[in-house]
Design an enzyme around this catalytic site. Structure first.
Site, PDB file in Angstrom:
ATOM      1  N   SER A 117       4.295  -3.079   2.382  1.00  0.00           N
ATOM      2  CA  SER A 117       3.723  -3.641   1.638  1.00  0.00           C
ATOM      3  C   SER A 117       1.324  -4.333   2.166  1.00  0.00           C
ATOM      4  O   SER A 117       1.431  -3.708   3.237  1.00  0.00           O
ATOM      5  CB  SER A 117       4.136  -5.263   2.378  1.00  0.00           C
ATOM      6  OG  SER A 117       3.564  -5.660   1.971  1.00  0.00           O
ATOM      7  N   TYR A 141       4.833 -12.816   6.553  1.00  0.00           N
ATOM      8  CA  TYR A 141       5.370 -11.882   5.864  1.00  0.00           C
ATOM      9  C   TYR A 141       4.688 -10.455   6.318  1.00  0.00           C
ATOM     10  O   TYR A 141       5.481  -9.506   6.546  1.00  0.00           O
ATOM     11  CB  TYR A 141       5.081 -12.243   4.309  1.00  0.00           C
ATOM     12  CG  TYR A 141       5.303 -11.299   3.642  1.00  0.00           C
ATOM     13  CD1 TYR A 141       6.959 -10.415   3.033  1.00  0.00           C
ATOM     14  CD2 TYR A 141       4.383 -10.973   2.730  1.00  0.00           C
ATOM     15  CE1 TYR A 141       6.927  -9.409   3.042  1.00  0.00           C
ATOM     16  CE2 TYR A 141       4.626  -9.610   1.703  1.00  0.00           C
ATOM     17  CZ  TYR A 141       5.485  -8.750   1.611  1.00  0.00           C
ATOM     18  OH  TYR A 141       5.947  -7.844   1.295  1.00  0.00           O
ATOM     19  N   LYS A 182      11.427 -14.534 -10.531  1.00  0.00           N
ATOM     20  CA  LYS A 182      10.212 -14.808  -9.262  1.00  0.00           C
ATOM     21  C   LYS A 182       9.644 -16.049  -9.547  1.00  0.00           C
ATOM     22  O   LYS A 182       8.948 -16.335  -7.778  1.00  0.00           O
ATOM     23  CB  LYS A 182       9.599 -13.608  -8.686  1.00  0.00           C
ATOM     24  CG  LYS A 182      10.218 -12.333  -8.688  1.00  0.00           C
ATOM     25  CD  LYS A 182       9.510 -11.396  -8.193  1.00  0.00           C
ATOM     26  CE  LYS A 182       8.461 -12.281  -7.205  1.00  0.00           C
ATOM     27  NZ  LYS A 182       7.506 -10.225  -7.046  1.00  0.00           N
TER      28      LYS A 182
END
Length: 334
Positions: A117, A141, A182
């Site tokens: 990411s 995250y 989402k």
């Protein structure tokens, strides 16, 4: 040989499976955790040979050595919510789960392609270079993904044979079909389309209008904050490239290398609907304003250096495809 795709019913995974099916590949094992969301709809019409819940698959890998040498593992599973505060959950879900799968692949020599990411880059002071791994993520995250990248580096430094097996791809600002489940984490295009169509039920929004954040920097006008947006079909195409080129390996940025403004994004959405742009600007929440990034653009040299030459289509081309062929057709899925 089997293709094992984790988090396949999610946004990117379902499009990857669609792309593999389109290439005539259906010897696919899919892994996900469906719960009560609408992700199951992404299963419809796909061809695959087996499905496992993510917990069932984890135990099969750990206890039965389920993965074979000739398999290709496309590991997209993760909690991708940048606002998730449960650090233990992120460590178990994003770091430990990935580590278990990769270590079996590394031990037996199976190819392993995984999703990293751009959140690993933190505030972007290092200009998003995928040659730099001394990074400082801003949220848990990003840190959980960074830890796994570091694990890959440790293994490849100590066991040089592992370098020929692994591909990491740093995604950022992906948009496109199959992201509908989402909700708040979906793309600005998805939310902008819903604002225009009056389906995004927020009282202060005017029908037919897209709201963007104001700018709080003198050098940036309202809506001129920029991101390196990439269409999910381009993601699937690049993953297929790495499947068919096992000699190409390492950790790569997977963006377009071309930043565009949120104004550009909104205008492209109106253009796809054959409407005149109608954009307003709202105050940014204080908590977001403190850490908001005004410019993100990937350095793409590593992907270019392995002679990946397929064209990334323009923002306007892909927004038109997304809006006209999917969003405007009752959220059509692949």
């Amino acid at each position: 040989m089997s293709y094992i795709v984790t988090w396949w019913a999610g946004f990117i995974g379902s499009v990857v499976v669609w792309y593999l099916n389109d290439q005539g590949i259906d010897d696919i094992v899919i892994v996900d955790h469906l719960t009560t969301t609408d992700k199951w709809k992404n299963l419809v019409g796909k061809k695959y040979k087996n499905y496992f819940d993510k917990y069932e698959f984890y135990h099969k890998v750990k206890e039965e050595w389920y993965i074979s040498k000739d398999d290709i593992v496309i590991h997209l599973w993760a909690c991708s919510a940048t606002t998730e505060l449960d650090a233990q959950y992120l460590m178990e879900n994003n770091t430990k789960y990935s580590k278990t799968l990769y270590e079996q692949c590394a031990f037996i020599g199976a190819r392993f392609i995984y999703a990293s990411s751009a959140a690993t880059y933190g505030d972007g002071n290092q200009w998003y270079s995928d040659a730099d791994f001394d990074l400082h993520p801003l949220n848990m995250y990003g840190y959980s993904k960074h830890l796994f990248d570091q694990r890959i580096l440790d293994w490849t430094n100590n066991f040089t044979s592992c370098v020929s097996q692994v591909v990491g791809l740093k995604f950022f600002n992906v948009y496109g079909p199959n992201e509908y489940h989402k909700w708040s984490m979906a793309s600005v295009i998805y939310h902008g389309f819903n604002q225009i169509k009056k389906e995004w039920k927020t009282p202060e929004l005017c029908p037919g209008q897209i709201q963007l954040f104001k700018s709080y920097k003198e050098w940036s006008a309202d809506g001129e904050q920029q991101r390196d947006f990439i269409y999910v079909k381009d993601i699937a195409k690049v993953i297929h490239f790495f499947i068919t080129h096992p000699e190409k390996n390492w950790i790569f940025n997977l963006w377009t290398g071309q930043a565009r403004s949120f104004n550009d994004l909104a205008k492209a959405t109106f253009m796809a609907l054959d409407m005149q742009p109608n954009i307003s600007y709202k105050e940014m929440p204080e908590w977001l304003n403190k850490k908001y990034q005004y410019f993100t653009q990937a350095e793409m040299l590593k992907l270019e250096n392995i002679w990946y030459t397929d064209k990334f289509f323009s923002l306007e081309e892909w927004v038109k495809d997304y809006v006209q062929n999917y969003l405007n057709k009752e959220y059509k899925i692949f």
